[in-house]
Enzyme design. Structure first.
Site, mmCIF file in Angstrom:
data_model
loop_
_atom_site.group_PDB
_atom_site.id
_atom_site.type_symbol
_atom_site.label_atom_id
_atom_site.label_comp_id
_atom_site.label_asym_id
_atom_site.label_seq_id
_atom_site.Cartn_x
_atom_site.Cartn_y
_atom_site.Cartn_z
ATOM 1 C CB THR A 102 -3.589 3.983 -7.652
ATOM 2 O OG1 THR A 102 -4.039 2.951 -6.789
ATOM 3 C CG2 THR A 102 -4.776 4.660 -8.296
ATOM 4 N N GLY B 204 -2.462 -3.395 -2.041
ATOM 5 C CA GLY B 204 -1.166 -4.028 -1.778
ATOM 6 C C GLY B 204 -1.178 -4.844 -0.503
ATOM 7 C CD GLU C 167 -4.067 -3.006 3.550
ATOM 8 O OE1 GLU C 167 -4.342 -1.944 2.996
ATOM 9 O OE2 GLU C 167 -4.885 -3.671 4.222
ATOM 10 C CB SER D 275 -0.880 -0.022 1.242
ATOM 11 O OG SER D 275 -1.590 1.169 1.299
ATOM 12 N N GLY D 276 0.646 2.128 -0.936
ATOM 13 C CA GLY D 276 1.437 3.357 -1.010
ATOM 14 C C GLY D 276 2.669 3.217 -1.891
ATOM 15 C CB SER E 122 -4.973 3.857 0.735
ATOM 16 O OG SER E 122 -4.811 2.475 0.671
ATOM 17 C CB SER E 123 -6.895 1.498 -4.165
ATOM 18 O OG SER E 123 -6.039 2.305 -4.921
ATOM 19 C CG ASN F 260 -1.609 5.756 -0.611
ATOM 20 O OD1 ASN F 260 -1.568 6.968 -0.820
ATOM 21 N ND2 ASN F 260 -1.784 4.866 -1.562
HETATM 22 N N1 LIG Z 1 5.416 7.942 -10.160
HETATM 23 C C1 LIG Z 1 5.132 8.735 -9.129
HETATM 24 N N2 LIG Z 1 5.561 10.002 -9.104
HETATM 25 C C2 LIG Z 1 5.285 10.821 -8.083
HETATM 26 N N3 LIG Z 1 4.572 10.433 -7.021
HETATM 27 C C3 LIG Z 1 4.102 9.179 -6.961
HETATM 28 C C4 LIG Z 1 4.353 8.254 -8.033
HETATM 29 N N4 LIG Z 1 3.767 7.082 -7.718
HETATM 30 C C5 LIG Z 1 3.186 7.264 -6.496
HETATM 31 N N5 LIG Z 1 3.378 8.517 -6.046
HETATM 32 C C6 LIG Z 1 2.899 9.093 -4.777
HETATM 33 O O1 LIG Z 1 2.602 8.038 -3.937
HETATM 34 C C7 LIG Z 1 1.273 8.087 -3.476
HETATM 35 C C8 LIG Z 1 0.711 6.693 -3.330
HETATM 36 O O2 LIG Z 1 0.610 6.072 -4.574
HETATM 37 P P1 LIG Z 1 -0.587 5.125 -4.929
HETATM 38 O O3 LIG Z 1 -1.857 5.666 -4.471
HETATM 39 O O4 LIG Z 1 -0.444 4.857 -6.337
HETATM 40 O O5 LIG Z 1 -0.237 3.863 -4.097
HETATM 41 P P2 LIG Z 1 -0.904 2.448 -4.179
HETATM 42 O O6 LIG Z 1 0.182 1.504 -4.430
HETATM 43 O O7 LIG Z 1 -2.017 2.473 -5.115
HETATM 44 O O8 LIG Z 1 -1.419 2.228 -2.738
HETATM 45 P P3 LIG Z 1 -2.725 1.481 -2.236
HETATM 46 O O9 LIG Z 1 -2.430 0.050 -2.267
HETATM 47 O O10 LIG Z 1 -2.874 1.990 -0.881
HETATM 48 O O11 LIG Z 1 -3.791 1.914 -3.108
HETATM 49 C C9 LIG Z 1 0.552 8.880 -4.489
HETATM 50 O O12 LIG Z 1 -0.545 9.552 -3.926
HETATM 51 C C10 LIG Z 1 1.619 9.856 -4.963
HETATM 52 O O13 LIG Z 1 1.670 10.962 -4.091
HETATM 53 MG MG LIG Z 2 -3.971 2.374 -5.029
#
Ligand SMILES: Nc1ncnc2c1ncn2[C@@H]1O[C@H](COP(=O)(O)OP(=O)(O)OP(=O)(O)O)[C@@H](O)[C@H]1O
Ligand SMILES: [Mg+2]
Length: 1045
Positions: free
Chosen positions: A111, A386, A388, A106-107, A159-160, A156
């Site tokens: 996404t 992701g 957790e 997660s994070g 977070s999704s 996050n």
């Molecule tokens: N390529 C990137 N460039 C800049 N910032 C990023 C990038 N990827 C992720 N981030 C930062 O990281 C944060 C978390 O990313 P994201 O929401 O995609 O995580 P996730 O893997 O989907 O987590 P979850 O499993 O909780 O949904 C985003 O809100 C953004 O601020």
């Molecule tokens: Mg996500």
């Protein structure tokens, strides 16, 4: 070039396959070094490792998109765009369905990665009004789903809280047609409860912050988050996040997707209901029976909810505070305690929200779905929550981690196990690489007979009192010796002292680490039951959307069968997802979270190392290094690259494998780069494949040029040949014609020359025999001979002597033409002379008279042609024979020229009377026919002139000289049957006697002189008149008309 160099930079290789030496430290160090250089993407073969930078980097610009568009995966700097491009091209050009699996904690940036992939594909696929609409709809589904499905967690801020798998469907040209979104297990417990520092789903905060006063009033909401029990009351807003702006963006997105304003309102109303349910407070009271019961503490909120959903408040109140229980055939209404009441209320809120979320996904799918029947290619993008590990992990974490375990299994199966098994299958020499196969963990959870989920279901369905105690003891019993299962009991059995594992918990050694799950709430969450009273109350609501979310609330459809448990449903949907993913070509993006504090560009080695371990990156690199980057069946391989060798191009006669061997032998790759399996060719390094591809590209261009060249050559050749053929025909004809002319001329010239030469020769030869003028004499002699011959021949062949025959033989020689013509006229004149000589004097006189008549009348008077046939008899009266005319005869004696009967026109009346007319050489005598006595005797000298008409009548006027005494009464108007003869003879006689011609007028109008004055005679053509007898009509005293025919 820059990309290739950077990839080969030993301190920070772009492809970990090239790492030397390969150790955990070097791998970690490389990632860290690259991260320091802001190179957040690194490859292991074609797997992309993405380290979350937590700050925006300038590497997603449209220029970057262009740079990676149609790039060669191995030729450019590692980037998420490269994998997106590779997948998209493979889908479009090789017709292979793709899936992009994005995994990570997660994070870690899953996404964000999925959005980058989607936006890249949208940017590079073709443009057009329809395509752009589809693209927009697909992209705009993100803000809507994120508003309802994402929340801030400690890890996050966005977070999704649901799993998302999106199939984007393309047509054969690679244009997006639409898509299908599948959602997995929304974390609905968040609706009613969340850890301190976290938030509920974004939509609630967005609605309160961004909704207009009017909207909030319509939804009966207050803007203050702190008013709502389900929301985070301490810190409702997030740093750097504008909830209001996001709300507007979400509304815009809904419009783009195709939500109607009514649908949006209904959606927000149901959302408001969920929020407001959290504020429904219950208070306890005691019934008469002493049983505790609950009631609504503050009816205002309930009242408003019921107004929103169109329901009688009492119905909802009863459903919230009591429960109908069926015992045998009776239904008993039991009151609920306050905790039970709250439990029911929360269950209702969770259910409404999760069903609303499902409805939302379905509604988006309706908009973006592709019409059936179209052939499509699919690119699936999986962004699932992701792995957790929390302090306190419950049922949700168990489910989420199970899903991640399955994804890891796919990864292992496809990249490690499947790959190694394939080498063995294909008979490639292979030293197996050790890797951890997590099937054992998956089996522990999902085994349908004795997996944890099966046990949980069994416990849920078991009659009697069920609780988590019996469930965990069952697990402990079953998995006492399982390597990946741990609990207090198993530890005790092994005499392990571990304070971190309480009694109510079990621990699973996941591929990504050990997670301790607290079984409390497992059964309830797995059952996911909603009291029937509540679903029936919801069904009873007049709110169409809410009503439709609770179909089981219909009392008609009451089913005693328990609905499938949450665990069972999830397992089934995960199994479906796996099947779907297996059918596609996988592309991996493995996201790594560099620190726990969401700090920009901070790399915590320990944290990353843990992820490197559980993601199995080392094994991945090892297999990749030991294995082959590329494999393909011999057939398609040969088909694709056969143009690289003249031996296999354009056709290879032998087997595919032999063809591939011959082809590769000719390309002279190092032997260790290639391996020939039973059915497939294996190529070790991407570089070799890249090399092969670029050679193919070059060759394709060459071949295209060759085809063009041959075609152009053929076209020009045929055109030239056609022109040449035509030219040959034309020149053949022309030459023939010229030669023919030349030949004719030459022949003529030759003949002339020959004649001259011969003549000259003869002259030369004979010259001595002749005197000097011999030739002239000879010529004269010849001429004379010819003339003689001509004349003699003519004499023998003279034409008949008839005067009318004008024939004459032609001249035999041109020089005789004039003479011949002369002879002809002489002969003719001679013939005429001869003819004349044999004429009698009478005949001669007659002919002369005829000649004279012709001179006088030919072509002047119509009567003439009629008179031609009539002979000029002269004597028509028979003077000699008839004694009656004796006297007259005496008058004429020997001087008679003509005797005839004429009609004399009376000058006064115009009437005619017959008279005898005698023409003698001296006189013209008119006599009365009865008396036969001369009545009028005119001396010929008295006649001045004669007038006749142009027509065929016999009318004539004898104009007398004024001096004449005989004609005292004036001119004579006569009508004669032999007018031509009469006038002719008159003329001849006068001519003979006076040697003067008689003036003759042939006219239509003449004037006569009478004793009483002049009279104008007009000749009028009329049908009344006879053929030669004109009718004379007097018109007044000085006019007379002669009607002639
Ligand atoms: N390529 C990137 N460039 C800049 N910032 C990023 C990038 N990827 C992720 N981030 C930062 O990281 C944060 C978390 O990313 P994201 O929401 O995609 O995580 P996730 O893997 O989907 O987590 P979850 O499993 O909780 O949904 C985003 O809100 C953004 O601020
Ligand atoms: Mg996500």
């Amino acid at each position: 070039m820059e990309a290739t160099t950077s990839r080969l930079d030993p301190a920070a290789v772009g492809d970990l396959v090239l790492l030397d030496p390969l150790t955990e430290e070097s791998l970690l160090h490389t990632l860290q070094e690259r991260f320091r250089r802001s190179d957040i993407y690194t490859y292991i073969g074609n797997v992309v490792i993405s380290v979350n930078p937590y700050q925006s980097l300038p590497i997603y610009s449209p220029e970057k998109v262009q740079e990676y568009h149609n790039c060669n995966f191995f030729a450019v700097k590692p980037h998420i765009y490269a994998i997106a491009d590779d997948a998209y091209r493979s889908l479009r050009d090789r017709d292979r369905d793709q899936c992009i699996l994005i995994t990570g904690e997660s994070g870690a940036g899953k996404t964000e990665a999925s959005k980058l992939v989607m936006s890249y594909v949208a940017a590079v696929c073709s443009k057009g009004e329809d395509v752009d609409k589809v693209k927009e709809q697909l992209l705009q589904s993100n803000p809507v789903l994120e508003a309802f499905g994402n929340a801030k967690t400690v890890r996050n801020d966005n977070s999704s809280r649901f799993g998302k798998y999106m199939d984007v469907e393309f047509d054969f040209k690679g244009e997006p047609l639409g898509g299908v979104i599948s959602n997995y297990l929304l974390e609905k417990s968040r609706i009613v409860r969340h850890v301190k520092g976290e938030r509920n789903f974004h939509i609630f905060y967005q609605l309160l912050a961004g909704g207009s006063a009017q909207l909030l009033q319509q939804l009966k909401l207050r803007q203050d988050c702190r008013h709502y029990g389900y929301l985070n009351r301490e810190s409702s807003s997030l740093p750097g996040v504008d909830d209001a702006a996001n709300f507007h963006a979400m509304q815009d997105a809904m419009r783009v997707i195709g939500f109607s304003p009514d649908e949006v309102t209904a959606l927000l109303e149901v959302t408001a209901v969920v929020l407001k349910l959290g504020n429904v407070q219950l208070s306890s009271s005691y019934q008469a029976s002493g049983m505790e019961s609950c009631s609504i503490a503050e009816p205002q909120e309930l009242q408003e909810i019921c107004e929103l959903i169109g329901l009688d408040p009492s119905v909802l109140e009863r459903a919230l505070c009591s429960r109908t229980v069926k015992a045998r055939d009776e239904t008993v209404l039991t009151t609920l305690s306050v905790p039970q009441g709250y439990y029911g209320r929360d269950a209702l809120a969770k259910n409404i929200y999760s069903r609303l979320f499902d409805w939302l996904v379905n509604r988006i799918n309706t908009s973006i779905q592709v019409k059936p029947g179209k052939q499509r290619k699919v690119m699936g993008v999986l962004d699932i929550y992701g792995f957790e590990i929390f302090q306190d992990n419950g049922f949700e974490q168990f489910i989420i981690n199970y899903c991640n375990e399955k994804l890891q299994q796919i990864f292992i199966l496809m990249t490690l196990k499947e790959e190694q098994e394939e080498y063995v299958r294909e008979g490639i020499q292979w030293t197996p690489v050790e890797f951890f196969d997590n099937s054992i963990i998956c089996n522990l959870i999902e085994n349908s007979k004795c997996g944890i989920l099966a046990m949980l279901d069994e416990e849920c369905l078991r009659p009697g009192v069920v609780n988590e105690d019996t469930f965990i003891s069952k697990l402990n019993q079953l998995f006492a010796t399982h390597k990946h299962y741990e609990s207090k009991e198993t530890q005790n059995a092994q005499r392990v002292m571990d304070a971190s594992l309480p009694l109510q918990c079990f621990r699973i050694h996941h591929y990504a680490g050990k997670v301790t799950y607290n079984v409390t709430g497992f059964i309830e969450k797995n059952n996911d039951l909603l009291f029937r009273d509540l679903s029936q109350a919801m069904w009873a609501a007049r709110h169409t959307l809410l009503h439709s979310l609770f179909p089981e609330g219909d009392p008609q459809k009451v089913s005693l069968k328990l609905p499938p448990t949450a665990g069972f449903q999830f397992k089934a949907s995960v199994a479906m997802l796996m099947k779907n993913l297996y059918s596609k070509n996988p592309n991996y993006i493995r996201c790594i979270k560099p620190n726990e504090t969401k700090t920009a560009m901070l790399f915590t080695p320990e944290l990353v190392l843990a992820q490197i371990r559980y993601l199995g990156l080392m094994e991945n690199v090892r297999v990749r290094r030991a294995g082959y980057a590329f494999r393909q069946l011999y057939g398609p391989f040969l088909e694709r690259y056969k143009m690289l060798s003249p031996r296999t191009w354009p056709r290879w006669a032998g087997s595919d494998r032999e063809g591939a061997e011959v082809l590769l032998a000719e390309l002279a790759f190092p032997p260790e780069e290639l391996a020939f399996g039973h059915t497939k060719i294996f190529i070790r390094s991407p570089r070799t494949l890249f090399n092969l591809e670029s050679r193919r590209q070059e060759r394709v261009v060459q071949l295209a040029t060759l085809i063009q060249k041959i075609f152009r050559g053929w076209r020009c050749r045929t055109q030239y040949q056609q022109m040449r053929k035509s030219q040959i025909i034309i020149s053949a004809w022309f030459r023939g014609h010229r030669q023919k002319n030349k030949y004719k001329q030459m022949k003529r010239s030759a003949l002339i020359i020959q004649a001259y030469i011969r003549g000259w020769k003869v002259r030369k030869a004979y010259r001595r025999y002749f005197r000097s003028e011999a030739s002239i004499r000879l010529a004269n002699f010849i001429y004379r001979r010819l003339v003689q011959k001509f004349l003699v021949g003519l004499g023998r062949n003279l034409p008949p002597l008839l005067v009318t025959d004008r024939t004459w033989p032609p001249a035999p020689y041109k020089f005789l033409a004039d003479a011949n013509q002369e002879l002809r006229s002489i002969f003719y004149r001679w013939k005429c002379k001869k003819y004349r000589e044999q004429l009698t004097p009478q005949r001669k006189a007659l002919l002369q008279a005829k000649l004279c008549a012709s001179e006088l009348f030919k072509d002047k008077k119509t009567l003439y042609s009629k008179s031609l046939q009539q002979p000029f008899r002269g004597e028509y009266l028979g003077l000699t024979q008839n004694p009656k005319y004796q006297k007259l005869h005496a008058v004429a004696k020997d001087k008679l020229v003509m005797a005839d009967t004429v009609r004399k026109v009376n000058r006064a009346s115009g009437k005619t009377v017959p008279h005898l007319l005698l023409l003698t050489t001296e006189h013209l005598v008119l006599a009365d026919p009865k008396a036969a006595q001369p009545k009028t005797v005119l001396s010929l000298g008295d006649i001045r002139s004669v007038s006749v008409t142009r027509f065929s009548d016999g009318f004539l006027v004898l104009h007398l000289k004024e001096t004449s005494t005989a004609g005292a009464k004036g001119d004579f108007l006569l009508i004669s049957d032999h007018l031509i003869e009469l006038v002719t003879r008159l003329h001849q006689t006068i001519m003979d006697t006076t040697a003067q011609a008689l003036p003759l007028h042939i006219t239509d109008q003449f004037s006569t002189r009478f004793q009483k004055g002049d009279m104008a005679v007009t000749v009028v053509e009329s049908a009344k008149a006879g053929s030669n007898v004109p009718i004379c009509k007097k018109r007044g005293s000085h006019k007379m008309e002669v009607l002639v025919h």
